[in-house]
Motif scaffolding. Structure first.
Motif, PDB file in Angstrom:
ATOM      1  N   VAL A   7     -22.774  34.870  -5.522  1.00 24.30           N
ATOM      2  CA  VAL A   7     -21.635  35.000  -7.066  1.00 24.30           C
ATOM      3  C   VAL A   7     -22.546  34.085  -7.554  1.00 24.30           C
ATOM      4  CG1 VAL A   7     -19.760  34.811  -5.340  1.00 24.30           C
ATOM      5  CG2 VAL A   7     -21.055  32.373  -6.219  1.00 24.30           C
ATOM      6  N   TYR A   8     -22.289  34.271  -9.069  1.00 22.18           N
ATOM      7  CA  TYR A   8     -23.140  33.195 -10.619  1.00 22.18           C
ATOM      8  C   TYR A   8     -22.618  32.473 -10.552  1.00 22.18           C
ATOM      9  CZ  TYR A   8     -26.280  32.393 -13.968  1.00 22.18           C
ATOM     10  OH  TYR A   8     -27.045  31.888 -15.095  1.00 22.18           O
ATOM     11  N   VAL A   9     -22.562  31.328 -10.636  1.00 25.28           N
ATOM     12  CA  VAL A   9     -21.828  30.361 -11.247  1.00 25.28           C
ATOM     13  C   VAL A   9     -22.280  29.691 -12.857  1.00 25.28           C
ATOM     14  CG1 VAL A   9     -21.401  27.476 -10.818  1.00 25.28           C
ATOM     15  CG2 VAL A   9     -21.698  29.381  -8.833  1.00 25.28           C
ATOM     16  N   GLY A  10     -21.649  29.586 -13.718  1.00 28.31           N
ATOM     17  CA  GLY A  10     -22.188  29.612 -15.469  1.00 28.31           C
ATOM     18  C   GLY A  10     -20.596  28.974 -15.997  1.00 28.31           C
ATOM     19  N   ASP A  11     -21.254  29.225 -17.659  1.00 30.07           N
ATOM     20  CA  ASP A  11     -20.531  28.021 -18.203  1.00 30.07           C
ATOM     21  C   ASP A  11     -20.363  28.735 -19.844  1.00 30.07           C
ATOM     22  OD1 ASP A  11     -23.190  26.999 -18.790  1.00 30.07           O
ATOM     23  OD2 ASP A  11     -21.715  26.174 -20.449  1.00 30.07           O
ATOM     24  N   THR A  12     -20.981  29.537 -19.608  1.00 32.55           N
ATOM     25  CA  THR A  12     -20.578  30.749 -20.854  1.00 32.55           C
ATOM     26  C   THR A  12     -20.663  31.797 -20.748  1.00 32.55           C
ATOM     27  OG1 THR A  12     -23.120  30.738 -21.178  1.00 32.55           O
ATOM     28  CG2 THR A  12     -22.757  29.091 -22.422  1.00 32.55           C
ATOM     29  N   GLU A  13     -19.844  32.312 -22.046  1.00 31.65           N
ATOM     30  CA  GLU A  13     -19.546  34.300 -21.751  1.00 31.65           C
ATOM     31  C   GLU A  13     -20.873  34.852 -21.494  1.00 31.65           C
ATOM     32  OE1 GLU A  13     -17.599  37.282 -22.437  1.00 31.65           O
ATOM     33  OE2 GLU A  13     -16.867  35.604 -22.111  1.00 31.65           O
ATOM     34  N   GLY A  14     -22.059  33.529 -22.018  1.00 32.29           N
ATOM     35  CA  GLY A  14     -23.266  34.895 -21.856  1.00 32.29           C
ATOM     36  C   GLY A  14     -23.423  34.826 -20.232  1.00 32.29           C
ATOM     37  N   ASP A  15     -23.041  34.059 -19.964  1.00 31.43           N
ATOM     38  CA  ASP A  15     -23.032  33.996 -18.402  1.00 31.43           C
ATOM     39  C   ASP A  15     -22.223  34.793 -17.607  1.00 31.43           C
ATOM     40  OD1 ASP A  15     -24.711  31.634 -18.437  1.00 31.43           O
ATOM     41  OD2 ASP A  15     -23.501  30.077 -18.302  1.00 31.43           O
ATOM     42  N   ARG A  16     -21.372  35.472 -17.967  1.00 28.55           N
ATOM     43  CA  ARG A  16     -19.946  35.978 -18.051  1.00 28.55           C
ATOM     44  C   ARG A  16     -20.639  37.473 -17.441  1.00 28.55           C
ATOM     45  NH1 ARG A  16     -16.824  39.755 -18.649  1.00 28.55           N
ATOM     46  NH2 ARG A  16     -17.447  39.588 -20.883  1.00 28.55           N
ATOM     47  N   LYS A  17     -20.999  37.793 -18.940  1.00 31.83           N
ATOM     48  CA  LYS A  17     -22.004  39.259 -19.033  1.00 31.83           C
ATOM     49  C   LYS A  17     -22.348  39.002 -17.744  1.00 31.83           C
ATOM     50  CE  LYS A  17     -20.878  39.469 -23.829  1.00 31.83           C
ATOM     51  NZ  LYS A  17     -20.316  39.396 -25.346  1.00 31.83           N
ATOM     52  N   ALA A  18     -23.261  37.979 -17.823  1.00 29.54           N
ATOM     53  CA  ALA A  18     -25.117  38.035 -16.936  1.00 29.54           C
ATOM     54  C   ALA A  18     -24.787  38.750 -15.302  1.00 29.54           C
ATOM     55  CB  ALA A  18     -25.633  37.224 -17.283  1.00 29.54           C
ATOM     56  N   ALA A  19     -23.327  37.631 -14.718  1.00 25.77           N
ATOM     57  CA  ALA A  19     -22.882  38.576 -13.817  1.00 25.77           C
ATOM     58  C   ALA A  19     -22.173  39.995 -13.711  1.00 25.77           C
ATOM     59  CB  ALA A  19     -21.983  36.607 -13.221  1.00 25.77           C
ATOM     60  N   GLN A  20     -21.873  40.097 -15.137  1.00 28.19           N
ATOM     61  CA  GLN A  20     -20.939  41.350 -14.885  1.00 28.19           C
ATOM     62  C   GLN A  20     -22.310  42.387 -15.055  1.00 28.19           C
ATOM     63  OE1 GLN A  20     -19.124  42.586 -18.747  1.00 28.19           O
ATOM     64  NE2 GLN A  20     -17.061  44.020 -17.372  1.00 28.19           N
ATOM     65  N   PHE A  21     -23.030  42.296 -15.651  1.00 32.14           N
ATOM     66  CA  PHE A  21     -24.249  43.098 -15.733  1.00 32.14           C
ATOM     67  C   PHE A  21     -25.311  43.245 -14.025  1.00 32.14           C
ATOM     68  CE2 PHE A  21     -29.275  44.136 -15.753  1.00 32.14           C
ATOM     69  CZ  PHE A  21     -28.913  44.867 -16.531  1.00 32.14           C
ATOM     70  N   ALA A  22     -24.805  42.153 -13.519  1.00 31.23           N
ATOM     71  CA  ALA A  22     -25.395  42.532 -11.965  1.00 31.23           C
ATOM     72  C   ALA A  22     -24.908  42.444 -10.603  1.00 31.23           C
ATOM     73  CB  ALA A  22     -26.187  41.248 -11.636  1.00 31.23           C
ATOM     74  N   GLY A  23     -23.511  43.086 -11.285  1.00 31.74           N
ATOM     75  CA  GLY A  23     -22.316  42.745 -10.765  1.00 31.74           C
ATOM     76  C   GLY A  23     -22.234  42.505  -9.440  1.00 31.74           C
ATOM     77  N   ILE A  24     -21.357  41.347  -9.748  1.00 29.70           N
ATOM     78  CA  ILE A  24     -21.763  40.255  -8.688  1.00 29.70           C
ATOM     79  C   ILE A  24     -20.343  39.050  -9.556  1.00 29.70           C
ATOM     80  CG2 ILE A  24     -23.557  39.822  -7.862  1.00 29.70           C
ATOM     81  CD1 ILE A  24     -24.400  38.036  -9.119  1.00 29.70           C
ATOM     82  N   PRO A  25     -19.544  38.391  -8.644  1.00 30.86           N
ATOM     83  CA  PRO A  25     -18.441  37.605  -9.477  1.00 30.86           C
ATOM     84  C   PRO A  25     -18.920  36.728  -9.865  1.00 30.86           C
ATOM     85  CG  PRO A  25     -18.272  38.631  -6.718  1.00 30.86           C
ATOM     86  CD  PRO A  25     -19.561  39.363  -7.424  1.00 30.86           C
ATOM     87  N   PHE A  26     -17.875  36.278 -11.028  1.00 31.77           N
ATOM     88  CA  PHE A  26     -19.037  34.641 -12.204  1.00 31.77           C
ATOM     89  C   PHE A  26     -17.381  33.856 -11.257  1.00 31.77           C
ATOM     90  CE2 PHE A  26     -17.500  33.080 -16.333  1.00 31.77           C
ATOM     91  CZ  PHE A  26     -19.061  32.142 -16.055  1.00 31.77           C
ATOM     92  N   VAL A  27     -18.290  32.628 -11.150  1.00 32.84           N
ATOM     93  CA  VAL A  27     -17.539  31.548 -11.148  1.00 32.84           C
ATOM     94  C   VAL A  27     -18.003  30.257 -12.537  1.00 32.84           C
ATOM     95  CG1 VAL A  27     -17.645  29.101  -9.823  1.00 32.84           C
ATOM     96  CG2 VAL A  27     -18.077  30.560  -8.576  1.00 32.84           C
ATOM     97  N   TYR A  28     -16.603  30.673 -13.371  1.00 37.90           N
ATOM     98  CA  TYR A  28     -16.422  29.895 -14.256  1.00 37.90           C
ATOM     99  C   TYR A  28     -16.332  28.294 -14.103  1.00 37.90           C
ATOM    100  CZ  TYR A  28     -14.774  27.861 -19.088  1.00 37.90           C
ATOM    101  OH  TYR A  28     -15.088  27.938 -20.492  1.00 37.90           O
ATOM    102  N   ALA A  29     -17.439  27.701 -14.664  1.00 34.63           N
ATOM    103  CA  ALA A  29     -18.224  26.517 -15.083  1.00 34.63           C
ATOM    104  C   ALA A  29     -17.377  25.129 -15.541  1.00 34.63           C
ATOM    105  CB  ALA A  29     -19.227  25.286 -14.619  1.00 34.63           C
ATOM    106  N   LYS A  30     -15.815  24.865 -16.261  1.00 42.35           N
ATOM    107  CA  LYS A  30     -15.296  24.511 -17.274  1.00 42.35           C
ATOM    108  C   LYS A  30     -15.470  23.225 -17.245  1.00 42.35           C
ATOM    109  CE  LYS A  30     -10.475  25.759 -17.701  1.00 42.35           C
ATOM    110  NZ  LYS A  30      -9.072  25.576 -17.277  1.00 42.35           N
ATOM    111  N   TYR A  31     -16.555  22.637 -17.102  1.00 41.66           N
ATOM    112  CA  TYR A  31     -16.325  21.374 -17.495  1.00 41.66           C
ATOM    113  C   TYR A  31     -18.019  21.260 -18.263  1.00 41.66           C
ATOM    114  CZ  TYR A  31     -19.957  22.124 -13.738  1.00 41.66           C
ATOM    115  OH  TYR A  31     -20.702  22.690 -12.722  1.00 41.66           O
ATOM    116  N   GLY A  32     -18.791  22.625 -18.716  1.00 41.86           N
ATOM    117  CA  GLY A  32     -19.977  23.041 -18.954  1.00 41.86           C
ATOM    118  C   GLY A  32     -19.889  22.942 -21.049  1.00 41.86           C
ATOM    119  N   PHE A  33     -20.614  23.646 -21.550  1.00 41.10           N
ATOM    120  CA  PHE A  33     -21.200  23.944 -22.508  1.00 41.10           C
ATOM    121  C   PHE A  33     -19.643  25.325 -23.499  1.00 41.10           C
ATOM    122  CE2 PHE A  33     -25.052  21.765 -22.245  1.00 41.10           C
ATOM    123  CZ  PHE A  33     -24.591  21.080 -21.811  1.00 41.10           C
TER     124      PHE A  33
END
Length: 205
Positions: free
Chosen positions: A159-185
């Motif tokens: 799984v990929y853990v990140g805080d931005t829309e770019g992180d979500r798109k990167a996880a989607q590109f890699a074909g893996i689940p995205f964990v949204y860190a809501k406390y981030g930027f």
């Protein structure tokens, strides 16, 4: 799930105060920069690759001046961060210690070469992570670097853990689940999982 891949800025730490010190030590030599860079400015570009940051924050510099400033700032940043560190989010070390007993941990960040190493150097967290990657070394996008980490380490269910829309798109590109860190930027509206604080990862997984 066999592994967790982490973004760095806005997910594991906030390095903006130290980066501001580093950049301010250089900006006096660049009279073409018309205004000071604020912490909010830096947080707004976290997650972007270095060339994109330069275009957004320094529109008054021509391409040559901008590239020279960015090259110098990356070197100074790495030095400052290696000596002063950033601000780790609450319980980061305790949580990665616990998670590393069950999963292989990795970092993939849109940063320059030497940035993750500076994070490791000051905070002494390298022992919990198996591998890392960034466009400063590969020239690849974040999604491509995630896939590179997956291939290099034979990961099948990360799984990929990140805080931005770019992180979500990167996880989607890699074909893996995205964990949204809501406390981030960043602000993200679509995700597979969400955490309000970093320690929630232990309960989630």
């Amino acid at each position: 799930m066999d592994s967790m891949v982490f973004d760095l800025d806005g997910t594991l730490w906030d390095s903006t105060d130290t980066i501001l010190l580093a950049w301010n030590s250089l900006m006096k030599d660049y009279k073409q920069i018309k205004r000071d860079i604020t912490k909010e400015d830096l947080q707004s570009v976290m997650g972007l690759q270095v060339p994109e940051i330069g275009k957004k924050l320094f529109p008054d510099l021509n391409a040559h001046e901008r590239n020279r400033f960015l090259e110098e700032s990356c070197l100074v940043e790495n030095t400052f961060l290696g000596e002063q560190g950033g601000i780790l989010f609450d319980q980061v070390e305790d949580v990665v210690r616990i998670l590393s007993r069950k999963y292989k941990l990795f970092i993939v960040s849109n940063c320059q070469d030497g940035y993750i190493e500076a994070f490791y150097k000051f905070h002494q967290l390298e022992k919990y992570f198996t591998d890392y990657e960034n466009p400063g070394r590969t020239g690849l996008s974040k999604g491509e670097n995630i896939k590179l980490i997956m291939e290099r380490n034979h990961l099948t269910k990360p799984v990929y853990v990140g805080d931005t829309e770019g992180d979500r798109k990167a996880a989607q590109f890699a074909g893996i689940p995205f964990v949204y860190a809501k406390y981030g930027f960043g602000q993200v509206n679509e995700y597979d999982y969400e955490i309000e604080t970093f320690d929630e990862l232990v309960k989630l997984f």
